[in-house]
Motif scaffolding. Sequence first.
Motif, PDB file in Angstrom:
ATOM      1  N   TYR A   1       0.852  -1.190   0.000  1.00  0.00           N
ATOM      2  CA  TYR A   1       0.000   0.000   0.000  1.00  0.00           C
ATOM      3  C   TYR A   1       0.884   1.236   0.000  1.00  0.00           C
ATOM      4  CZ  TYR A   1      -4.214  -2.611   1.412  1.00  0.00           C
ATOM      5  OH  TYR A   1      -5.287  -3.455   1.453  1.00  0.00           O
ATOM      6  N   TYR A   2       0.461   2.294  -0.680  1.00  0.00           N
ATOM      7  CA  TYR A   2       1.070   3.613  -0.499  1.00  0.00           C
ATOM      8  C   TYR A   2       0.088   4.405   0.348  1.00  0.00           C
ATOM      9  CZ  TYR A   2       4.567   2.615  -4.072  1.00  0.00           C
ATOM     10  OH  TYR A   2       5.604   2.068  -4.777  1.00  0.00           O
ATOM     11  N   GLY A   3       0.385   4.528   1.614  1.00  0.00           N
ATOM     12  CA  GLY A   3      -0.594   5.136   2.518  1.00  0.00           C
ATOM     13  C   GLY A   3      -1.800   4.225   2.588  1.00  0.00           C
ATOM     14  N   ARG A   4      -2.955   4.758   2.224  1.00  0.00           N
ATOM     15  CA  ARG A   4      -4.169   3.921   2.239  1.00  0.00           C
ATOM     16  C   ARG A   4      -4.459   3.305   0.874  1.00  0.00           C
ATOM     17  NH1 ARG A   4      -8.595   7.344   5.739  1.00  0.00           N
ATOM     18  NH2 ARG A   4      -7.597   7.125   7.756  1.00  0.00           N
TER      19      ARG A   4
ATOM     20  N   PHE B   1       8.525 -12.342 -27.869  1.00  0.00           N
ATOM     21  CA  PHE B   1       9.753 -12.214 -27.058  1.00  0.00           C
ATOM     22  C   PHE B   1       9.595 -12.902 -25.710  1.00  0.00           C
ATOM     23  CE2 PHE B   1      12.333  -9.780 -23.991  1.00  0.00           C
ATOM     24  CZ  PHE B   1      13.591  -9.985 -24.540  1.00  0.00           C
ATOM     25  N   LEU B   2       8.426 -12.673 -25.098  1.00  0.00           N
ATOM     26  CA  LEU B   2       8.195 -13.217 -23.758  1.00  0.00           C
ATOM     27  C   LEU B   2       7.867 -14.706 -23.806  1.00  0.00           C
ATOM     28  CD1 LEU B   2       5.909 -10.483 -22.147  1.00  0.00           C
ATOM     29  CD2 LEU B   2       8.367 -10.763 -21.894  1.00  0.00           C
ATOM     30  N   GLU B   3       8.215 -15.374 -22.726  1.00  0.00           N
ATOM     31  CA  GLU B   3       7.826 -16.785 -22.602  1.00  0.00           C
ATOM     32  C   GLU B   3       6.735 -16.961 -21.550  1.00  0.00           C
ATOM     33  OE1 GLU B   3      11.470 -18.754 -21.635  1.00  0.00           O
ATOM     34  OE2 GLU B   3      12.444 -18.033 -23.455  1.00  0.00           O
ATOM     35  N   ASP B   4       6.783 -16.107 -20.556  1.00  0.00           N
ATOM     36  CA  ASP B   4       5.864 -16.241 -19.429  1.00  0.00           C
ATOM     37  C   ASP B   4       5.454 -14.828 -19.003  1.00  0.00           C
ATOM     38  OD1 ASP B   4       4.454 -17.607 -17.554  1.00  0.00           O
ATOM     39  OD2 ASP B   4       6.178 -18.600 -16.641  1.00  0.00           O
ATOM     40  N   CYS B   5       4.286 -14.688 -18.437  1.00  0.00           N
ATOM     41  CA  CYS B   5       3.914 -13.330 -18.027  1.00  0.00           C
ATOM     42  C   CYS B   5       2.922 -13.320 -16.865  1.00  0.00           C
ATOM     43  CB  CYS B   5       3.324 -12.545 -19.193  1.00  0.00           C
ATOM     44  SG  CYS B   5       1.630 -12.957 -19.583  1.00  0.00           S
ATOM     45  N   VAL B   6       2.948 -12.181 -16.181  1.00  0.00           N
ATOM     46  CA  VAL B   6       1.904 -11.862 -15.211  1.00  0.00           C
ATOM     47  C   VAL B   6       1.265 -10.581 -15.702  1.00  0.00           C
ATOM     48  CG1 VAL B   6       1.514 -10.901 -12.909  1.00  0.00           C
ATOM     49  CG2 VAL B   6       2.811 -12.985 -13.145  1.00  0.00           C
ATOM     50  N   ILE B   7      -0.040 -10.548 -15.722  1.00  0.00           N
ATOM     51  CA  ILE B   7      -0.725  -9.306 -16.101  1.00  0.00           C
ATOM     52  C   ILE B   7      -1.394  -8.731 -14.858  1.00  0.00           C
ATOM     53  CG2 ILE B   7      -2.551  -8.280 -17.521  1.00  0.00           C
ATOM     54  CD1 ILE B   7      -1.918 -10.278 -19.688  1.00  0.00           C
ATOM     55  N   LEU B   8      -1.044  -7.479 -14.581  1.00  0.00           N
ATOM     56  CA  LEU B   8      -1.609  -6.791 -13.416  1.00  0.00           C
ATOM     57  C   LEU B   8      -2.705  -5.831 -13.854  1.00  0.00           C
ATOM     58  CD1 LEU B   8       1.610  -5.675 -11.470  1.00  0.00           C
ATOM     59  CD2 LEU B   8       0.114  -7.590 -10.918  1.00  0.00           C
TER      60      LEU B   8
ATOM     61  N   LYS C   1       3.788  -2.049 -11.496  1.00  0.00           N
ATOM     62  CA  LYS C   1       4.949  -2.709 -12.130  1.00  0.00           C
ATOM     63  C   LYS C   1       6.253  -2.207 -11.508  1.00  0.00           C
ATOM     64  CE  LYS C   1       4.067  -1.429 -16.407  1.00  0.00           C
ATOM     65  NZ  LYS C   1       2.888  -0.578 -16.232  1.00  0.00           N
ATOM     66  N   THR C   2       6.411  -0.874 -11.458  1.00  0.00           N
ATOM     67  CA  THR C   2       7.647  -0.317 -10.903  1.00  0.00           C
ATOM     68  C   THR C   2       7.748  -0.600  -9.416  1.00  0.00           C
ATOM     69  OG1 THR C   2       7.743   1.363 -12.624  1.00  0.00           O
ATOM     70  CG2 THR C   2       8.967   1.838 -10.611  1.00  0.00           C
ATOM     71  N   THR C   3       6.605  -0.617  -8.746  1.00  0.00           N
ATOM     72  CA  THR C   3       6.601  -0.974  -7.313  1.00  0.00           C
ATOM     73  C   THR C   3       7.184  -2.373  -7.134  1.00  0.00           C
ATOM     74  OG1 THR C   3       4.673   0.398  -6.912  1.00  0.00           O
ATOM     75  CG2 THR C   3       5.082  -1.352  -5.316  1.00  0.00           C
ATOM     76  N   THR C   4       6.761  -3.299  -7.980  1.00  0.00           N
ATOM     77  CA  THR C   4       7.260  -4.675  -7.890  1.00  0.00           C
ATOM     78  C   THR C   4       8.763  -4.725  -8.152  1.00  0.00           C
ATOM     79  OG1 THR C   4       5.120  -5.370  -8.732  1.00  0.00           O
ATOM     80  CG2 THR C   4       6.851  -7.036  -8.698  1.00  0.00           C
ATOM     81  N   ILE C   5       9.186  -3.974  -9.170  1.00  0.00           N
ATOM     82  CA  ILE C   5      10.626  -3.935  -9.500  1.00  0.00           C
ATOM     83  C   ILE C   5      11.409  -3.383  -8.307  1.00  0.00           C
ATOM     84  CG2 ILE C   5      12.349  -2.756 -10.940  1.00  0.00           C
ATOM     85  CD1 ILE C   5      11.065  -4.446 -12.873  1.00  0.00           C
ATOM     86  N   ASN C   6      10.875  -2.329  -7.696  1.00  0.00           N
ATOM     87  CA  ASN C   6      11.559  -1.744  -6.544  1.00  0.00           C
ATOM     88  C   ASN C   6      11.647  -2.739  -5.379  1.00  0.00           C
ATOM     89  OD1 ASN C   6      12.254   0.722  -7.624  1.00  0.00           O
ATOM     90  ND2 ASN C   6      10.331   1.691  -7.055  1.00  0.00           N
ATOM     91  N   ILE C   7      10.568  -3.479  -5.163  1.00  0.00           N
ATOM     92  CA  ILE C   7      10.591  -4.490  -4.089  1.00  0.00           C
ATOM     93  C   ILE C   7      11.615  -5.576  -4.423  1.00  0.00           C
ATOM     94  CG2 ILE C   7       9.243  -6.331  -2.969  1.00  0.00           C
ATOM     95  CD1 ILE C   7       6.788  -4.431  -3.220  1.00  0.00           C
ATOM     96  N   LEU C   8      11.618  -6.003  -5.690  1.00  0.00           N
ATOM     97  CA  LEU C   8      12.555  -7.052  -6.104  1.00  0.00           C
ATOM     98  C   LEU C   8      14.009  -6.641  -5.908  1.00  0.00           C
ATOM     99  CD1 LEU C   8      11.188  -8.516  -9.459  1.00  0.00           C
ATOM    100  CD2 LEU C   8      11.630  -9.735  -7.364  1.00  0.00           C
ATOM    101  N   ASN C   9      14.280  -5.356  -6.124  1.00  0.00           N
ATOM    102  CA  ASN C   9      15.660  -4.878  -5.996  1.00  0.00           C
ATOM    103  C   ASN C   9      15.986  -4.377  -4.599  1.00  0.00           C
ATOM    104  OD1 ASN C   9      17.211  -5.030  -8.547  1.00  0.00           O
ATOM    105  ND2 ASN C   9      15.369  -4.064  -9.319  1.00  0.00           N
ATOM    106  N   GLY C  10      15.045  -4.532  -3.685  1.00  0.00           N
ATOM    107  CA  GLY C  10      15.298  -4.119  -2.305  1.00  0.00           C
ATOM    108  C   GLY C  10      15.170  -2.633  -2.079  1.00  0.00           C
ATOM    109  N   PHE C  11      14.499  -1.910  -2.971  1.00  0.00           N
ATOM    110  CA  PHE C  11      14.331  -0.469  -2.798  1.00  0.00           C
ATOM    111  C   PHE C  11      12.969  -0.098  -2.242  1.00  0.00           C
ATOM    112  CE2 PHE C  11      17.736  -0.426  -6.051  1.00  0.00           C
ATOM    113  CZ  PHE C  11      18.698   0.130  -5.232  1.00  0.00           C
ATOM    114  N   LEU C  12      12.286  -1.070  -1.751  1.00  0.00           N
ATOM    115  CA  LEU C  12      10.975  -0.831  -1.151  1.00  0.00           C
ATOM    116  C   LEU C  12      10.667  -2.020  -0.256  1.00  0.00           C
ATOM    117  CD1 LEU C  12       8.600   1.185  -1.311  1.00  0.00           C
ATOM    118  CD2 LEU C  12       7.657  -0.198  -3.155  1.00  0.00           C
TER     119      LEU C  12
END
Lengths: 295, 222
Positions: free
Chosen positions: A13-16, A197-204, A43-54
């Motif tokens: 969550y970002y705030g509420r 190009f892609l082999e697998d995906c998640v759609i948000l 998408k960017t939130t997930t990337i940030n979490i994956l890289n330890g920036f969130l």
Amino acid sequence: MEYVVEVNSLTHYYGRKKVYENLSFKIKKGSIFGLLGKNGTGKTTTINILNGFLKPKSGSCLILGEDSYKISPETKARIGFLIEGHIQYSFMNIRQIERFYSEFYPRWKKEVYYDLMSRLKVLENQKISKMSCGQRSQVTLGLLLAQDPDLLILDDYSMGLDAGYRKLFLDFLREYAQAENKTIFITSHIIQDLDGFLEDCVILDYDGVVLQMPIEEFRSKFKMYQFSTENESVKWAKDDVVKNFETIKNKVTLYSFGDDETMKNYLTTKQIHFTDFKCIPMDLETAFVGITGKY
Amino acid sequence: MYKALSYKEWLKVRWVVLGALVVEVAVLIALFIHLRAIIEFNKANVIWSYIVFRDYMFFDQIKYIPLLIGLATGIAQFYPEVQSSRLKLTLHLPLKENNTLLFMMATGFIYLLVMFLVFMGILYFGSSVVFASQITYAEFITAVPWFLSGFAAYFLSAVIMVEPLWSRRIVLAVAGVSFIEQLMSGESYGEFKYVLLPFALMTLVLSFLIILSGFRFKRGAR
């Protein structure tokens, strides 16, 4: 099966404001995985979490076997990270930035970087801040490939790039992934480029994960049906069969994972009379819009 | 790896360092020319009495220069990092994040130390040609808090830029300005002679705040 990324019940969550709840997916080693979604779906939130920036509100995220919020320096060296907008140290020039990064990565491939740079019409002492977005993307790509990471995380590689540079970027990535059995995790808002190009995906979507499946399965099973109906007063709704719908006067478009027979039976059961029933072939972008909607 | 990191820091601050050295030398040349003129037009005992009885500081024009140099170094070093969240690139380097941030601070600190030692050295030796050692020493002691303000401005500007939360930025800025005001508030020779060590320690402590700001940046605080 060896997984490079394991995301389990991620909630943030970002705030509420909820970004998503219980997001789970796994990325197989050696695969090209796409995280697709409209702007603002996380998408960017997930990337940030994956890289330890969130730090996520709850859930866990393992990257190369380590908690993504506490990645060790050794594991960081195995991850190539492209920040949205091809951000790099713009105060450096081509030579300086190569000299800088080469000290950090034991598998550094200088020749890969300079091979890519030789194709650009720029001088070695030209600052990155003086380059076009396309040229900057090539510098970033060159640095990522020279690093020779096991996992590439690319946050919206397509931002600011024209069609030529986008294609060039993907061509290099494809060759790299195939030759070296590397894993690529990519997000983009230009879905059509990722077709093939892609082999697998998640759609948000704004409500969370819409689907996760191999792209080929999605392309072959997800169908768009169009027909005409006299009954314009039908209230369409999403359910187990209909994943999305559009209506323009008496023309109806339905999106579904069901085959022709399933759809016809569905309409008959609902006592909807239809004519000109046809299944329309879709490219990846149309299928994406079909499942997420236009708004 | 740390050699490469120091190379990056140098690329960011080199023009500030070189510019600051030029400014320091130019200011000191102007200062000593002015002092020479005063000595030419006044008797030595008049200048002595002004210094001893009226706390005349011929060098007080340099008071804010270390502060400005510290601020410029902090901005030159950390603004490119926080612009477009470029700090993510730095924190993604295969190093421990706290070590990276502290190393960046240490690099800036060393550049400032060199710049200030040059400044202080020329001032000290220039003035020792003209004045007795007691006066030169008093000058030195008087100017130390001004140089500490340069370090404080550097540390605080870096911490404030890395800090992601505006509320904390404001608190840091207000506290920092108060501390720097205190360092600058001396009006007579050697006024802070007996609190220089606490002042120096407090200044040094500011450098470690980067770990807290870096932690919040990494956690994605907003």
